[in-house]
Enzyme design. Structure first.
Site, PDB file in Angstrom:
ATOM      1  N   ASP A   1     -16.028  -2.324  -4.626  1.00  0.00           N
ATOM      2  CA  ASP A   1     -16.046  -3.641  -3.985  1.00  0.00           C
ATOM      3  C   ASP A   1     -17.461  -4.181  -4.111  1.00  0.00           C
ATOM      4  O   ASP A   1     -18.429  -3.411  -4.137  1.00  0.00           O
ATOM      5  CB  ASP A   1     -15.645  -3.532  -2.501  1.00  0.00           C
ATOM      6  CG  ASP A   1     -15.166  -4.861  -1.919  1.00  0.00           C
ATOM      7  OD1 ASP A   1     -13.949  -5.008  -1.682  1.00  0.00           O
ATOM      8  OD2 ASP A   1     -16.010  -5.757  -1.712  1.00  0.00           O
ATOM      9  N   SER A   2     -17.589  -5.494  -4.174  1.00  0.00           N
ATOM     10  CA  SER A   2     -18.924  -6.083  -4.302  1.00  0.00           C
ATOM     11  C   SER A   2     -19.643  -6.154  -2.956  1.00  0.00           C
ATOM     12  O   SER A   2     -20.835  -6.430  -2.904  1.00  0.00           O
ATOM     13  CB  SER A   2     -18.829  -7.481  -4.917  1.00  0.00           C
ATOM     14  OG  SER A   2     -17.988  -8.278  -4.120  1.00  0.00           O
TER      15      SER A   2
ATOM     16  N   ASP B   1      -6.888  -5.872  -6.684  1.00  0.00           N
ATOM     17  CA  ASP B   1      -6.531  -6.806  -5.591  1.00  0.00           C
ATOM     18  C   ASP B   1      -7.659  -7.810  -5.398  1.00  0.00           C
ATOM     19  O   ASP B   1      -8.368  -7.784  -4.383  1.00  0.00           O
ATOM     20  CB  ASP B   1      -6.276  -6.007  -4.301  1.00  0.00           C
ATOM     21  CG  ASP B   1      -5.759  -6.881  -3.168  1.00  0.00           C
ATOM     22  OD1 ASP B   1      -5.325  -8.017  -3.432  1.00  0.00           O
ATOM     23  OD2 ASP B   1      -5.781  -6.416  -2.004  1.00  0.00           O
TER      24      ASP B   1
ATOM     25  N   CYS C   1      -3.536 -13.182  -4.456  1.00  0.00           N
ATOM     26  CA  CYS C   1      -3.265 -13.790  -3.146  1.00  0.00           C
ATOM     27  C   CYS C   1      -3.467 -15.301  -3.198  1.00  0.00           C
ATOM     28  O   CYS C   1      -3.546 -15.954  -2.160  1.00  0.00           O
ATOM     29  CB  CYS C   1      -4.140 -13.162  -2.065  1.00  0.00           C
ATOM     30  SG  CYS C   1      -5.899 -13.356  -2.375  1.00  0.00           S
TER      31      CYS C   1
ATOM     32  N   ALA D   1     -16.451  -6.306  -9.754  1.00  0.00           N
ATOM     33  CA  ALA D   1     -15.255  -5.642 -10.284  1.00  0.00           C
ATOM     34  C   ALA D   1     -15.240  -5.675 -11.808  1.00  0.00           C
ATOM     35  O   ALA D   1     -15.006  -4.645 -12.452  1.00  0.00           O
ATOM     36  CB  ALA D   1     -14.005  -6.336  -9.741  1.00  0.00           C
TER      37      ALA D   1
ATOM     38  N   ARG E   1       0.848  -1.209   0.000  1.00  0.00           N
ATOM     39  CA  ARG E   1       0.000   0.000   0.000  1.00  0.00           C
ATOM     40  C   ARG E   1       0.872   1.244   0.000  1.00  0.00           C
ATOM     41  O   ARG E   1       0.618   2.211  -0.716  1.00  0.00           O
ATOM     42  CB  ARG E   1      -0.877   0.007   1.257  1.00  0.00           C
ATOM     43  CG  ARG E   1      -1.888  -1.110   1.247  1.00  0.00           C
ATOM     44  CD  ARG E   1      -2.596  -1.236   2.578  1.00  0.00           C
ATOM     45  NE  ARG E   1      -3.521  -2.350   2.510  1.00  0.00           N
ATOM     46  CZ  ARG E   1      -3.697  -3.261   3.461  1.00  0.00           C
ATOM     47  NH1 ARG E   1      -3.029  -3.184   4.595  1.00  0.00           N
ATOM     48  NH2 ARG E   1      -4.552  -4.240   3.282  1.00  0.00           N
TER      49      ARG E   1
END
Ligand code: SAH
Length: 400
Positions: free
Chosen positions: A255-256, A304, A344, A284, A216
Protein backbone atom coordinates in the site's frame (compact mmCIF):
# COMPACT_ATOMS: atom_id res chain seq x y z
CA UNK A 1 -52.06 27.38 8.71
CA UNK A 2 -48.76 26.08 7.36
CA UNK A 3 -47.62 27.54 4.05
CA UNK A 4 -48.03 25.36 0.95
CA UNK A 5 -45.20 23.05 0.01
CA UNK A 6 -43.21 24.65 -2.86
CA UNK A 7 -43.53 22.93 -6.21
CA UNK A 8 -40.73 22.03 -8.57
CA UNK A 9 -42.06 21.74 -12.09
CA UNK A 10 -40.00 19.71 -14.54
CA UNK A 11 -39.21 20.64 -18.11
CA UNK A 12 -41.14 18.76 -20.80
CA UNK A 13 -40.19 15.07 -21.23
CA UNK A 14 -38.03 14.99 -18.09
CA UNK A 15 -40.39 13.07 -15.79
CA UNK A 16 -39.71 9.44 -16.69
CA UNK A 17 -36.68 8.73 -14.44
CA UNK A 18 -38.50 10.21 -11.44
CA UNK A 19 -41.67 8.22 -12.12
CA UNK A 20 -39.24 5.28 -12.05
CA UNK A 21 -38.09 6.43 -8.58
CA UNK A 22 -34.66 7.77 -9.46
CA UNK A 23 -33.92 10.11 -6.52
CA UNK A 24 -31.70 12.79 -8.12
CA UNK A 25 -33.32 15.77 -9.83
CA UNK A 26 -30.56 17.76 -11.51
CA UNK A 27 -30.93 21.50 -12.00
CA UNK A 28 -30.98 20.95 -15.77
CA UNK A 29 -34.29 19.00 -15.56
CA UNK A 30 -36.13 21.77 -13.73
CA UNK A 31 -38.44 24.11 -15.65
CA UNK A 32 -39.93 26.30 -12.94
CA UNK A 33 -39.93 26.69 -9.18
CA UNK A 34 -43.23 27.73 -7.61
CA UNK A 35 -42.68 29.15 -4.13
CA UNK A 36 -39.43 30.14 -2.55
CA UNK A 37 -37.74 27.04 -1.14
CA UNK A 38 -34.50 27.29 0.80
CA UNK A 39 -31.86 24.64 1.57
CA UNK A 40 -33.47 21.63 3.22
CA UNK A 41 -37.04 22.64 2.49
CA UNK A 42 -39.52 20.00 1.49
CA UNK A 43 -40.77 20.30 -2.10
CA UNK A 44 -43.25 18.54 -4.38
CA UNK A 45 -41.97 17.42 -7.76
CA UNK A 46 -44.50 17.61 -10.58
CA UNK A 47 -44.35 16.99 -14.32
CA UNK A 48 -44.63 19.84 -16.80
CA UNK A 49 -48.40 19.28 -16.89
CA UNK A 50 -48.62 19.40 -13.08
CA UNK A 51 -48.97 15.68 -12.37
CA UNK A 52 -47.55 14.81 -8.91
CA UNK A 53 -44.44 12.62 -8.96
CA UNK A 54 -42.68 12.66 -5.57
CA UNK A 55 -41.67 14.60 -2.49
CA UNK A 56 -38.10 15.58 -1.82
CA UNK A 57 -35.70 18.07 -0.25
CA UNK A 58 -34.36 21.12 -2.03
CA UNK A 59 -30.79 22.40 -2.20
CA UNK A 60 -30.06 25.46 -4.37
CA UNK A 61 -26.27 24.95 -3.93
CA UNK A 62 -26.12 21.43 -5.35
CA UNK A 63 -26.28 20.20 -8.94
CA UNK A 64 -28.66 17.64 -7.46
CA UNK A 65 -31.24 20.34 -6.85
CA UNK A 66 -33.80 17.98 -5.32
CA UNK A 67 -33.33 14.57 -3.70
CA UNK A 68 -36.50 12.49 -3.69
CA UNK A 69 -37.63 10.34 -0.80
CA UNK A 70 -41.38 9.69 -1.09
CA UNK A 71 -43.45 8.75 -4.15
CA UNK A 72 -46.83 9.59 -2.65
CA UNK A 73 -48.18 13.06 -1.93
CA UNK A 74 -47.67 12.85 1.80
CA UNK A 75 -45.29 14.77 4.06
CA UNK A 76 -41.67 13.95 4.82
CA UNK A 77 -42.42 13.90 8.51
CA UNK A 78 -40.84 12.14 11.48
CA UNK A 79 -43.01 9.04 11.00
CA UNK A 80 -41.81 8.68 7.43
CA UNK A 81 -38.11 9.11 8.27
CA UNK A 82 -38.58 6.57 11.03
CA UNK A 83 -40.07 4.13 8.55
CA UNK A 84 -37.04 4.51 6.24
CA UNK A 85 -34.63 3.93 9.11
CA UNK A 86 -36.64 0.96 10.34
CA UNK A 87 -36.50 -0.55 6.85
CA UNK A 88 -32.72 -0.09 6.75
CA UNK A 89 -32.21 -1.60 10.19
CA UNK A 90 -34.66 -4.37 9.25
CA UNK A 91 -32.66 -5.38 6.19
CA UNK A 92 -29.53 -5.96 8.31
CA UNK A 93 -31.59 -8.02 10.76
CA UNK A 94 -32.75 -10.11 7.82
CA UNK A 95 -29.19 -10.53 6.55
CA UNK A 96 -27.26 -11.16 9.74
CA UNK A 97 -28.21 -13.26 12.74
CA UNK A 98 -28.47 -11.43 16.04
CA UNK A 99 -25.16 -11.04 17.85
CA UNK A 100 -23.10 -12.19 14.83
CA UNK A 101 -19.98 -10.27 13.83
CA UNK A 102 -21.69 -8.95 10.73
CA UNK A 103 -24.70 -7.76 12.71
CA UNK A 104 -22.36 -5.80 14.97
CA UNK A 105 -20.03 -4.53 12.25
CA UNK A 106 -21.87 -3.52 9.11
CA UNK A 107 -23.27 -0.73 7.02
CA UNK A 108 -26.59 0.15 8.59
CA UNK A 109 -27.74 2.79 6.11
CA UNK A 110 -26.48 2.96 2.54
CA UNK A 111 -27.76 6.27 1.20
CA UNK A 112 -29.78 5.77 -2.01
CA UNK A 113 -29.56 1.98 -1.55
CA UNK A 114 -31.81 2.43 1.48
CA UNK A 115 -33.94 5.27 0.12
CA UNK A 116 -32.02 7.80 2.25
CA UNK A 117 -30.06 9.73 -0.37
CA UNK A 118 -27.25 11.59 1.36
CA UNK A 119 -26.87 9.57 4.58
CA UNK A 120 -24.50 6.70 5.22
CA UNK A 121 -24.27 5.01 8.60
CA UNK A 122 -21.75 2.35 9.59
CA UNK A 123 -22.13 0.33 12.77
CA UNK A 124 -18.98 -0.34 14.77
CA UNK A 125 -20.29 -2.47 17.57
CA UNK A 126 -21.92 -0.10 20.01
CA UNK A 127 -21.10 3.00 17.97
CA UNK A 128 -22.55 4.47 14.80
CA UNK A 129 -20.54 6.55 12.35
CA UNK A 130 -22.57 8.85 10.16
CA UNK A 131 -21.57 10.55 6.94
CA UNK A 132 -23.67 13.19 5.23
CA UNK A 133 -23.48 13.89 1.53
CA UNK A 134 -26.60 16.05 1.24
CA UNK A 135 -26.84 19.50 2.79
CA UNK A 136 -30.63 19.32 2.56
CA UNK A 137 -30.86 16.07 4.50
CA UNK A 138 -28.24 17.42 6.92
CA UNK A 139 -30.82 20.06 7.90
CA UNK A 140 -32.84 17.15 9.34
CA UNK A 141 -29.85 15.78 11.26
CA UNK A 142 -31.21 16.22 14.79
CA UNK A 143 -34.35 14.29 13.97
CA UNK A 144 -32.52 11.58 12.01
CA UNK A 145 -29.89 11.13 14.72
CA UNK A 146 -32.53 10.71 17.41
CA UNK A 147 -34.41 8.21 15.22
CA UNK A 148 -31.18 6.28 14.61
CA UNK A 149 -30.51 6.25 18.34
CA UNK A 150 -34.01 4.86 18.99
CA UNK A 151 -33.99 2.26 16.23
CA UNK A 152 -30.39 1.01 16.57
CA UNK A 153 -29.73 1.58 20.31
CA UNK A 154 -26.05 2.57 20.06
CA UNK A 155 -23.91 3.95 22.92
CA UNK A 156 -22.77 6.86 20.80
CA UNK A 157 -23.05 8.41 17.36
CA UNK A 158 -20.10 10.11 15.70
CA UNK A 159 -20.02 12.25 12.58
CA UNK A 160 -17.38 11.90 9.88
CA UNK A 161 -17.31 14.43 7.09
CA UNK A 162 -16.57 13.68 3.46
CA UNK A 163 -14.08 15.90 1.70
CA UNK A 164 -15.56 18.04 -1.03
CA UNK A 165 -19.06 18.37 0.45
CA UNK A 166 -18.64 22.12 0.90
CA UNK A 167 -17.95 22.40 -2.80
CA UNK A 168 -20.61 19.93 -4.03
CA UNK A 169 -23.40 20.63 -1.59
CA UNK A 170 -22.59 23.77 0.38
CA UNK A 171 -22.38 21.46 3.37
CA UNK A 172 -20.04 22.65 6.11
CA UNK A 173 -19.78 20.13 8.91
CA UNK A 174 -17.13 19.00 11.34
CA UNK A 175 -16.22 15.61 12.66
CA UNK A 176 -17.40 15.00 16.16
CA UNK A 177 -19.69 13.39 18.65
CA UNK A 178 -23.35 14.03 17.89
CA UNK A 179 -25.12 11.73 20.35
CA UNK A 180 -24.33 9.67 23.45
CA UNK A 181 -20.83 8.75 24.49
CA UNK A 182 -17.57 9.18 22.60
CA UNK A 183 -16.21 6.11 20.76
CA UNK A 184 -12.74 4.94 21.77
CA UNK A 185 -10.05 5.99 19.29
CA UNK A 186 -9.57 2.34 18.32
CA UNK A 187 -12.41 -0.12 18.05
CA UNK A 188 -11.91 -3.87 17.73
CA UNK A 189 -13.77 -4.75 14.56
CA UNK A 190 -14.38 -8.45 13.97
CA UNK A 191 -15.15 -9.45 10.42
CA UNK A 192 -15.18 -13.03 9.11
CA UNK A 193 -13.58 -13.98 12.43
CA UNK A 194 -10.58 -11.70 11.82
CA UNK A 195 -9.91 -8.85 14.27
CA UNK A 196 -8.85 -5.31 13.34
CA UNK A 197 -8.17 -2.30 15.57
CA UNK A 198 -9.90 0.37 13.58
CA UNK A 199 -9.29 4.05 13.97
CA UNK A 200 -12.83 5.27 13.41
CA UNK A 201 -11.94 8.85 14.10
CA UNK A 202 -9.20 9.38 11.51
CA UNK A 203 -9.09 6.23 9.33
CA UNK A 204 -10.22 6.24 5.68
CA UNK A 205 -13.97 6.71 5.15
CA UNK A 206 -15.44 5.51 8.42
CA UNK A 207 -12.32 3.47 9.18
CA UNK A 208 -13.02 0.12 7.52
CA UNK A 209 -14.43 -1.05 4.21
CA UNK A 210 -17.33 -3.37 4.92
CA UNK A 211 -18.25 -3.59 1.25
CA UNK A 212 -15.58 -6.23 0.54
CA UNK A 213 -16.55 -8.53 3.45
CA UNK A 214 -17.95 -11.34 1.35
CA UNK A 215 -15.30 -10.99 -1.37
CA UNK A 216 -12.49 -11.37 1.18
CA UNK A 217 -14.00 -14.64 2.30
CA UNK A 218 -14.58 -15.78 -1.30
CA UNK A 219 -10.97 -15.12 -2.32
CA UNK A 220 -9.77 -17.11 0.70
CA UNK A 221 -11.35 -20.21 -0.88
CA UNK A 222 -8.51 -20.16 -3.41
CA UNK A 223 -5.53 -19.51 -1.16
CA UNK A 224 -4.66 -22.87 0.38
CA UNK A 225 -0.85 -23.17 0.35
CA UNK A 226 -0.61 -20.06 -1.85
CA UNK A 227 1.81 -17.18 -1.80
CA UNK A 228 -0.54 -14.20 -1.89
CA UNK A 229 0.11 -10.65 -3.04
CA UNK A 230 -2.39 -8.16 -1.60
CA UNK A 231 -2.10 -4.94 -3.59
CA UNK A 232 -3.72 -1.85 -2.05
CA UNK A 233 -4.13 -3.74 1.17
CA UNK A 234 -5.28 -0.92 3.51
CA UNK A 235 -6.18 -2.74 6.77
CA UNK A 236 -4.74 -5.96 5.31
CA UNK A 237 -8.10 -7.66 5.18
CA UNK A 238 -7.86 -9.68 1.94
CA UNK A 239 -4.48 -11.09 2.96
CA UNK A 240 -5.56 -11.78 6.53
CA UNK A 241 -8.61 -13.72 5.36
CA UNK A 242 -6.27 -15.70 3.08
CA UNK A 243 -4.06 -16.58 6.06
CA UNK A 244 -6.75 -17.17 8.68
CA UNK A 245 -9.36 -18.95 6.53
CA UNK A 246 -7.47 -19.91 3.39
CA UNK A 247 -4.32 -21.39 4.94
CA UNK A 248 -2.13 -19.31 2.66
CA UNK A 249 1.61 -19.96 2.83
CA UNK A 250 2.50 -16.27 2.85
CA UNK A 251 1.12 -12.80 2.21
CA UNK A 252 2.90 -9.73 0.91
CA UNK A 253 0.79 -6.61 1.44
CA UNK A 254 1.48 -3.45 -0.57
CA UNK A 255 0.00 0.00 0.00
CA UNK A 256 1.25 3.52 -0.63
CA UNK A 257 0.09 4.66 2.80
CA UNK A 258 2.49 4.12 5.70
CA UNK A 259 -0.35 4.29 8.22
CA UNK A 260 -2.33 1.67 6.29
CA UNK A 261 0.69 -0.64 6.33
CA UNK A 262 1.30 0.02 10.03
CA UNK A 263 -2.31 -0.99 10.65
CA UNK A 264 -2.00 -4.13 8.50
CA UNK A 265 1.11 -5.21 10.43
CA UNK A 266 -0.65 -4.66 13.72
CA UNK A 267 -3.64 -6.70 12.50
CA UNK A 268 -1.35 -9.55 11.42
CA UNK A 269 0.07 -9.54 14.93
CA UNK A 270 -3.35 -9.45 16.61
CA UNK A 271 -4.45 -12.44 14.52
CA UNK A 272 -1.22 -14.40 15.17
CA UNK A 273 -0.11 -14.64 11.54
CA UNK A 274 2.88 -12.27 11.59
CA UNK A 275 5.26 -15.12 10.74
CA UNK A 276 3.63 -15.45 7.31
CA UNK A 277 3.03 -11.74 6.74
CA UNK A 278 5.27 -9.15 5.11
CA UNK A 279 4.64 -5.64 3.85
CA UNK A 280 5.90 -2.98 1.50
CA UNK A 281 5.06 0.69 1.43
CA UNK A 282 5.05 1.85 -2.16
CA UNK A 283 3.17 2.71 -5.28
CA UNK A 284 1.23 -0.29 -6.54
CA UNK A 285 2.25 0.04 -10.16
CA UNK A 286 5.94 0.57 -9.43
CA UNK A 287 5.97 -2.30 -6.97
CA UNK A 288 4.23 -4.66 -9.41
CA UNK A 289 6.72 -3.66 -12.10
CA UNK A 290 9.64 -4.35 -9.81
CA UNK A 291 8.26 -7.69 -8.66
CA UNK A 292 7.69 -8.67 -12.30
CA UNK A 293 11.24 -7.69 -13.24
CA UNK A 294 12.51 -9.85 -10.36
CA UNK A 295 10.43 -12.75 -11.80
CA UNK A 296 8.45 -13.00 -8.58
CA UNK A 297 5.24 -15.02 -9.01
CA UNK A 298 2.27 -15.41 -6.67
CA UNK A 299 -0.41 -18.09 -6.84
CA UNK A 300 -3.00 -15.51 -5.75
CA UNK A 301 -2.98 -11.76 -6.43
CA UNK A 302 -5.56 -9.31 -5.11
CA UNK A 303 -5.78 -5.91 -6.79
CA UNK A 304 -8.11 -3.47 -5.03
CA UNK A 305 -7.17 0.01 -6.28
CA UNK A 306 -8.67 3.26 -5.00
CA UNK A 307 -11.38 4.91 -7.08
CA UNK A 308 -9.44 5.61 -10.26
CA UNK A 309 -12.48 7.07 -12.11
CA UNK A 310 -13.88 9.82 -9.94
CA UNK A 311 -15.87 11.51 -12.69
CA UNK A 312 -17.51 10.39 -15.91
CA UNK A 313 -15.18 12.68 -17.88
CA UNK A 314 -12.19 10.94 -16.30
CA UNK A 315 -13.40 7.47 -17.30
CA UNK A 316 -11.27 6.85 -20.39
CA UNK A 317 -8.09 7.87 -18.61
CA UNK A 318 -8.98 5.74 -15.62
CA UNK A 319 -9.68 2.71 -17.82
CA UNK A 320 -6.16 3.03 -19.22
CA UNK A 321 -4.79 3.00 -15.68
CA UNK A 322 -6.90 -0.08 -14.84
CA UNK A 323 -5.45 -1.80 -17.91
CA UNK A 324 -1.87 -1.03 -16.89
CA UNK A 325 -2.40 -2.08 -13.27
CA UNK A 326 -4.14 -5.31 -14.31
CA UNK A 327 -1.48 -6.06 -16.92
CA UNK A 328 1.19 -5.83 -14.25
CA UNK A 329 -0.90 -7.87 -11.79
CA UNK A 330 -1.22 -10.62 -14.42
CA UNK A 331 2.55 -10.55 -14.98
CA UNK A 332 3.14 -11.53 -11.36
CA UNK A 333 0.34 -14.13 -11.22
CA UNK A 334 1.73 -17.67 -11.52
CA UNK A 335 0.43 -19.65 -14.52
CA UNK A 336 -2.95 -21.06 -13.51
CA UNK A 337 -3.03 -18.71 -10.52
CA UNK A 338 -5.84 -16.49 -9.30
CA UNK A 339 -6.23 -12.75 -9.78
CA UNK A 340 -9.00 -11.08 -7.80
CA UNK A 341 -9.36 -7.72 -9.46
CA UNK A 342 -11.61 -5.00 -8.10
CA UNK A 343 -12.98 -1.61 -9.06
CA UNK A 344 -14.91 0.60 -6.67
CA UNK A 345 -15.55 3.29 -9.29
CA UNK A 346 -19.26 3.55 -10.00
CA UNK A 347 -18.44 4.97 -13.42
CA UNK A 348 -16.65 1.74 -14.39
CA UNK A 349 -19.28 -0.80 -15.46
CA UNK A 350 -18.95 -4.57 -15.34
CA UNK A 351 -18.55 -4.52 -19.12
CA UNK A 352 -15.79 -1.93 -18.77
CA UNK A 353 -13.92 -4.12 -16.32
CA UNK A 354 -14.29 -7.14 -18.62
CA UNK A 355 -12.82 -5.10 -21.46
CA UNK A 356 -9.99 -3.99 -19.18
CA UNK A 357 -9.20 -7.64 -18.53
CA UNK A 358 -9.14 -8.48 -22.24
CA UNK A 359 -6.77 -5.63 -22.99
CA UNK A 360 -4.56 -6.34 -19.99
CA UNK A 361 -4.40 -10.03 -20.97
CA UNK A 362 -3.45 -9.08 -24.50
CA UNK A 363 -0.60 -6.93 -23.27
CA UNK A 364 0.57 -9.49 -20.71
CA UNK A 365 0.27 -12.39 -23.17
CA UNK A 366 -2.07 -14.28 -20.84
CA UNK A 367 -5.53 -15.86 -20.97
CA UNK A 368 -8.23 -15.02 -18.44
CA UNK A 369 -11.09 -17.15 -17.14
CA UNK A 370 -13.54 -15.23 -14.99
CA UNK A 371 -14.65 -17.63 -12.27
CA UNK A 372 -16.80 -15.34 -10.14
CA UNK A 373 -18.21 -11.91 -10.95
CA UNK A 374 -18.88 -10.49 -7.54
CA UNK A 375 -20.19 -7.16 -6.23
CA UNK A 376 -20.56 -5.32 -2.95
CA UNK A 377 -21.59 -6.95 0.31
CA UNK A 378 -25.32 -7.35 0.92
CA UNK A 379 -25.45 -4.59 3.55
CA UNK A 380 -24.76 -2.21 0.63
CA UNK A 381 -28.02 -2.94 -1.20
CA UNK A 382 -28.35 -1.85 -4.82
CA UNK A 383 -31.42 0.24 -5.51
CA UNK A 384 -32.98 -1.03 -8.74
CA UNK A 385 -34.14 2.57 -9.24
CA UNK A 386 -30.69 4.11 -8.86
CA UNK A 387 -28.11 1.84 -10.42
CA UNK A 388 -25.37 4.25 -9.38
CA UNK A 389 -25.63 2.39 -6.06
CA UNK A 390 -24.03 -0.64 -7.74
CA UNK A 391 -20.40 0.44 -7.61
CA UNK A 392 -18.13 -2.37 -6.45
CA UNK A 393 -16.87 -5.07 -8.78
CA UNK A 394 -14.65 -7.95 -7.70
CA UNK A 395 -13.88 -10.49 -10.40
CA UNK A 396 -12.10 -13.64 -9.32
CA UNK A 397 -10.18 -14.86 -12.36
CA UNK A 398 -7.87 -17.71 -13.26
CA UNK A 399 -4.89 -16.47 -15.24
CA UNK A 400 -3.46 -19.03 -17.70
N1 SAH B 1 -8.19 -3.73 -0.02
C1 SAH B 1 -8.61 -2.82 1.01
C2 SAH B 1 -9.16 -1.52 0.52
C3 SAH B 1 -8.30 -0.79 -0.42
S1 SAH B 1 -8.70 0.88 -0.55
C4 SAH B 1 -9.66 -3.48 1.88
O1 SAH B 1 -10.10 -4.60 1.59
O2 SAH B 1 -10.05 -2.87 2.86
C5 SAH B 1 -7.43 1.45 -1.56
C6 SAH B 1 -6.07 1.50 -0.93
O3 SAH B 1 -5.17 1.86 -1.96
C7 SAH B 1 -5.87 2.54 0.15
O4 SAH B 1 -5.40 1.92 1.32
C8 SAH B 1 -4.81 3.50 -0.38
O5 SAH B 1 -3.87 3.91 0.60
C9 SAH B 1 -4.13 2.65 -1.41
N2 SAH B 1 -3.53 3.36 -2.54
C10 SAH B 1 -3.96 4.47 -3.18
N3 SAH B 1 -3.16 4.76 -4.22
C11 SAH B 1 -2.20 3.81 -4.24
C12 SAH B 1 -1.07 3.57 -5.08
N4 SAH B 1 -0.80 4.34 -6.13
N5 SAH B 1 -0.30 2.51 -4.80
C13 SAH B 1 -0.57 1.71 -3.74
N6 SAH B 1 -1.62 1.89 -2.93
C14 SAH B 1 -2.43 2.92 -3.18
Amino acid sequence: MSSPVPTIRLKPRKALPFHCQHPWVFATAIGRIEGNPDTGDEVRLVSESGEFIARGLYNPSSKIRVRLYRWEDLPLDADYWRLLIQRAVGLRKLLFSEGSDAARFCRLVFSEGDGLSGLTVDRYGDFLLTQWTSAALFERRDLLISLLAEEASPSGIWRRTEKNMGHLEGLEAHDGLVWGSEPPAKIDVVENGVTYNVDVVSGQKTGFYYDQRENRRAVANFTSGANVLDVCSYTGSFGLNALVHGKAASVLAVDSSQSAIDGALEHARVNNVSDRYSVEVGDAFDTLQRLASESRRFEVVVLDPPKLARTRSGLQRALKAYVRWNEMAMQVTAPGGILATCSCSGHVSRDDLEHVLVEAAQRAGRTVQIIEERGQASDHPVSAHCLETSYLKCFICRIL
